[in-house]
Design a protein around this motif. Sequence first.
Motif: not given
Length: 83
Positions: A48-55, A57-60, A77-81
Amino acid sequence: MSASASDELADPRPALPYVDHTAAPAARVAAMTRWEYATTPVLMHNTQAILNTWGADGWELVQVVTMPEGGNLVAYFKRPQED
Protein backbone atom coordinates in the motif's frame (compact mmCIF):
# COMPACT_ATOMS: atom_id res chain seq x y z
CA MET A 1 -50.52 4.83 -31.36
CA SER A 2 -47.62 2.96 -32.98
CA ALA A 3 -44.03 4.01 -33.44
CA SER A 4 -42.94 4.93 -36.93
CA ALA A 5 -40.56 2.70 -38.85
CA SER A 6 -37.73 5.22 -38.46
CA ASP A 7 -38.16 5.19 -34.66
CA GLU A 8 -37.88 1.41 -34.60
CA LEU A 9 -34.68 1.46 -36.65
CA ALA A 10 -33.00 4.32 -34.80
CA ASP A 11 -29.63 3.43 -33.28
CA PRO A 12 -29.93 3.72 -29.47
CA ARG A 13 -26.17 4.25 -29.01
CA PRO A 14 -24.94 7.82 -28.50
CA ALA A 15 -23.33 9.48 -31.50
CA LEU A 16 -19.53 9.29 -31.57
CA PRO A 17 -17.56 12.53 -31.84
CA TYR A 18 -16.49 13.50 -35.34
CA VAL A 19 -12.82 12.82 -36.12
CA ASP A 20 -11.36 14.54 -39.18
CA HIS A 21 -9.26 11.77 -40.73
CA THR A 22 -8.20 14.09 -43.53
CA ALA A 23 -6.27 16.34 -41.14
CA ALA A 24 -2.51 16.26 -41.35
CA PRO A 25 -0.97 13.45 -39.24
CA ALA A 26 0.89 15.96 -37.08
CA ALA A 27 -2.40 17.65 -36.15
CA ARG A 28 -3.91 14.32 -35.11
CA VAL A 29 -0.82 13.30 -33.12
CA ALA A 30 -0.71 16.63 -31.30
CA ALA A 31 -4.18 15.93 -29.88
CA MET A 32 -3.18 12.50 -28.55
CA THR A 33 -2.10 12.04 -24.95
CA ARG A 34 1.53 11.03 -24.73
CA TRP A 35 2.38 8.69 -21.87
CA GLU A 36 5.48 7.87 -19.91
CA TYR A 37 5.79 4.50 -18.21
CA ALA A 38 7.60 3.11 -15.19
CA THR A 39 8.02 -0.28 -13.56
CA THR A 40 8.96 -1.02 -9.99
CA PRO A 41 9.18 -4.08 -7.76
CA VAL A 42 6.42 -4.29 -5.14
CA LEU A 43 7.38 -5.64 -1.74
CA MET A 44 4.60 -7.74 -0.26
CA HIS A 45 4.99 -6.28 3.25
CA ASN A 46 4.76 -2.67 2.01
CA THR A 47 2.39 -2.80 -0.97
CA GLN A 48 0.00 0.00 0.00
CA ALA A 49 2.75 2.48 0.86
CA ILE A 50 4.57 1.82 -2.42
CA LEU A 51 1.43 2.22 -4.53
CA ASN A 52 0.30 5.34 -2.64
CA THR A 53 3.72 6.95 -3.12
CA TRP A 54 3.61 6.42 -6.88
CA GLY A 55 -0.01 7.61 -7.01
CA ALA A 56 0.86 10.80 -5.12
CA ASP A 57 3.44 11.53 -7.83
CA GLY A 58 0.77 11.30 -10.53
CA TRP A 59 1.36 7.72 -11.63
CA GLU A 60 -1.60 5.44 -12.43
CA LEU A 61 -1.24 1.73 -11.74
CA VAL A 62 -1.80 -0.20 -14.97
CA GLN A 63 -0.96 -3.76 -13.99
CA VAL A 64 0.80 -5.91 -11.41
CA VAL A 65 2.61 -8.99 -12.71
CA THR A 66 4.01 -11.92 -10.77
CA MET A 67 7.46 -12.76 -12.07
CA PRO A 68 7.95 -16.49 -12.72
CA GLU A 69 11.40 -16.61 -11.12
CA GLY A 70 10.63 -16.33 -7.44
CA GLY A 71 7.13 -14.87 -7.41
CA ASN A 72 8.21 -11.25 -7.01
CA LEU A 73 5.62 -8.64 -8.01
CA VAL A 74 6.33 -5.91 -10.54
CA ALA A 75 4.01 -2.92 -10.89
CA TYR A 76 3.55 -1.09 -14.20
CA PHE A 77 2.57 2.58 -14.05
CA LYS A 78 1.74 5.32 -16.54
CA ARG A 79 1.13 9.07 -16.43
CA PRO A 80 0.68 11.80 -19.02
CA GLN A 81 4.02 13.01 -20.31
CA GLU A 82 4.89 16.58 -19.41
CA ASP A 83 5.76 18.77 -22.38
